[in-house]
Design a protein around this motif. Sequence first.
Motif, PDB file in Angstrom:
ATOM      1  N   LEU A  57      71.649 -82.525 -82.415  1.00 43.36           N
ATOM      2  CA  LEU A  57      70.900 -82.820 -81.150  1.00 43.36           C
ATOM      3  C   LEU A  57      71.824 -83.138 -79.869  1.00 43.36           C
ATOM      4  O   LEU A  57      71.577 -82.546 -78.799  1.00 43.36           O
ATOM      5  N   CYS A  58      72.763 -83.859 -80.131  1.00 44.10           N
ATOM      6  CA  CYS A  58      73.865 -84.336 -78.907  1.00 44.10           C
ATOM      7  C   CYS A  58      74.339 -83.237 -78.332  1.00 44.10           C
ATOM      8  O   CYS A  58      74.625 -82.870 -77.170  1.00 44.10           O
ATOM      9  N   LYS A  59      74.842 -82.031 -79.274  1.00 42.87           N
ATOM     10  CA  LYS A  59      75.523 -80.759 -78.897  1.00 42.87           C
ATOM     11  C   LYS A  59      74.364 -80.039 -78.291  1.00 42.87           C
ATOM     12  O   LYS A  59      74.644 -79.419 -77.099  1.00 42.87           O
ATOM     13  N   MET A  60      73.103 -79.834 -78.534  1.00 48.15           N
ATOM     14  CA  MET A  60      72.131 -79.213 -78.008  1.00 48.15           C
ATOM     15  C   MET A  60      71.761 -79.896 -76.546  1.00 48.15           C
ATOM     16  O   MET A  60      71.623 -79.098 -75.343  1.00 48.15           O
ATOM     17  N   VAL A 131      81.018 -89.321 -70.379  1.00 47.94           N
ATOM     18  CA  VAL A 131      79.770 -90.054 -70.891  1.00 47.94           C
ATOM     19  C   VAL A 131      79.852 -90.554 -72.253  1.00 47.94           C
ATOM     20  O   VAL A 131      79.539 -91.400 -72.706  1.00 47.94           O
ATOM     21  N   LEU A 132      80.293 -89.271 -73.249  1.00 49.30           N
ATOM     22  CA  LEU A 132      80.318 -89.428 -74.514  1.00 49.30           C
ATOM     23  C   LEU A 132      81.190 -90.595 -75.173  1.00 49.30           C
ATOM     24  O   LEU A 132      80.873 -91.175 -76.136  1.00 49.30           O
ATOM     25  N   ARG A 133      82.317 -90.689 -74.495  1.00 48.35           N
ATOM     26  CA  ARG A 133      83.453 -91.511 -74.924  1.00 48.35           C
ATOM     27  C   ARG A 133      83.072 -92.907 -74.232  1.00 48.35           C
ATOM     28  O   ARG A 133      83.037 -93.754 -74.947  1.00 48.35           O
ATOM     29  N   GLU A 141      86.460 -87.182 -82.467  1.00 50.41           N
ATOM     30  CA  GLU A 141      85.899 -85.821 -83.489  1.00 50.41           C
ATOM     31  C   GLU A 141      84.446 -85.389 -82.975  1.00 50.41           C
ATOM     32  O   GLU A 141      84.189 -84.227 -83.051  1.00 50.41           O
ATOM     33  N   GLU A 142      83.738 -86.433 -82.856  1.00 52.78           N
ATOM     34  CA  GLU A 142      82.100 -86.224 -82.406  1.00 52.78           C
ATOM     35  C   GLU A 142      82.287 -85.429 -81.228  1.00 52.78           C
ATOM     36  O   GLU A 142      81.413 -84.623 -81.087  1.00 52.78           O
ATOM     37  N   ILE A 143      82.934 -85.730 -80.194  1.00 55.71           N
ATOM     38  CA  ILE A 143      83.188 -85.516 -78.857  1.00 55.71           C
ATOM     39  C   ILE A 143      83.522 -83.958 -78.799  1.00 55.71           C
ATOM     40  O   ILE A 143      82.743 -82.872 -78.439  1.00 55.71           O
ATOM     41  N   ASP A 145      83.307 -81.773 -81.232  1.00 51.69           N
ATOM     42  CA  ASP A 145      82.415 -81.024 -81.917  1.00 51.69           C
ATOM     43  C   ASP A 145      81.248 -80.602 -80.963  1.00 51.69           C
ATOM     44  O   ASP A 145      80.695 -79.703 -80.965  1.00 51.69           O
ATOM     45  N   THR A 146      80.817 -81.710 -80.251  1.00 50.07           N
ATOM     46  CA  THR A 146      79.883 -81.718 -79.396  1.00 50.07           C
ATOM     47  C   THR A 146      80.065 -80.703 -77.894  1.00 50.07           C
ATOM     48  O   THR A 146      79.233 -79.929 -77.727  1.00 50.07           O
ATOM     49  N   VAL A 147      81.280 -80.836 -77.467  1.00 44.77           N
ATOM     50  CA  VAL A 147      81.454 -79.957 -76.270  1.00 44.77           C
ATOM     51  C   VAL A 147      82.403 -78.774 -76.623  1.00 44.77           C
ATOM     52  O   VAL A 147      82.977 -77.848 -75.630  1.00 44.77           O
ATOM     53  N   GLY A 148      82.846 -78.430 -77.810  1.00 47.50           N
ATOM     54  CA  GLY A 148      83.274 -77.399 -78.343  1.00 47.50           C
ATOM     55  C   GLY A 148      84.921 -77.272 -78.006  1.00 47.50           C
ATOM     56  O   GLY A 148      85.551 -76.139 -77.571  1.00 47.50           O
ATOM     57  N   LYS A 149      85.599 -78.345 -77.991  1.00 45.58           N
ATOM     58  CA  LYS A 149      87.229 -78.445 -77.782  1.00 45.58           C
ATOM     59  C   LYS A 149      87.626 -79.213 -78.837  1.00 45.58           C
ATOM     60  O   LYS A 149      86.859 -79.840 -79.678  1.00 45.58           O
ATOM     61  N   THR A 150      89.080 -79.261 -78.938  1.00 44.47           N
ATOM     62  CA  THR A 150      89.692 -80.067 -79.815  1.00 44.47           C
ATOM     63  C   THR A 150      89.804 -81.546 -79.455  1.00 44.47           C
ATOM     64  O   THR A 150      89.639 -81.792 -78.105  1.00 44.47           O
TER      65      THR A 150
END
Length: 294
Positions: A57-60, A131-133, A141-143, A145-150
């Motif tokens: 949901l966060c990624k969406m 915002v996420l951090r 790791e969550e960030i 996955d959410t934004v599509g970066k390492t």
Amino acid sequence: MIPIDTQELYTEYRPLLFSIAYRMLGSVMDAEDMIQDTFLALERVDGGRVDSMKSYLCKMMTNRCLDHLKSARKQREVYIGPWLPEPLLTEGTVGSSGGDPLETVMTHDHLSIACLTLIERLSPSERAVFVLREALGFDYEEIADTVGKTPAACRKILSRVRQKLGPDLPQAAPDYERHRDLLTRFVTAIGSGDHEALLSLLAADVTLYSDGGGRVLAAIRPVHSPAHVAAFLFGIARTQGAEGYEIRFADVNGAPGLLFAKEGQTDTVFSLAERDGQIVGVYIVRNPDKLSHL
């Protein structure tokens, strides 16, 4: 296909998703639209393919916000006067410990009008990582996955953001009682016409931002210096007082603020930023489009 109970998920995750969208977009109405779009899209997803519903949901939500920001940038480049975020009334959430997830999300740092205005300087991807951090405490790791970066790339982005925003970035939420006291003295000085008292509250580098969006009377450029800010505020006081406005204190974006209403309709929202007991920022939202939700 395994169906997803979107109603239960809406109740559980709406506060978190709203917090992401509002902080990224600076708009209550756009954030609500993003939530509706996200859950409509979720109804078409196979629940058996989702490992973590929170992450999904966060990624969406983040992807929708990123797309929206890319289209909104052109509009904001031609915006008349300073652009300020839509105020969010947070009565009942500040300093509360009732356990409501909305309270937890809304009492985090980086919710103030000043901070949301500041992050307008960031690119969409920088804003998402920030915002996420910084605001919501996601791990890297969550960030990633959410934004599509390492994770390493996300750390580098956040480091760049901190350098870009520098000392203007608030390190913590303001002390609520101290902020309320400062706002009270601010209102008293203006209401009594005490020029010296008002000047004593304004920092040497104070700036006033007034957002009318070209719809109503407002300063089309930021106002700098204590003398100019004071003159502008006393001018407002003469106008507002003469036209019979009702003024009340309210919790605005997690801190004490002021609402001006006429005939029951909110007309203007005041918010302050302070540093070391003095006012460094005055934020005045007057654009009717940004106040219609209040």
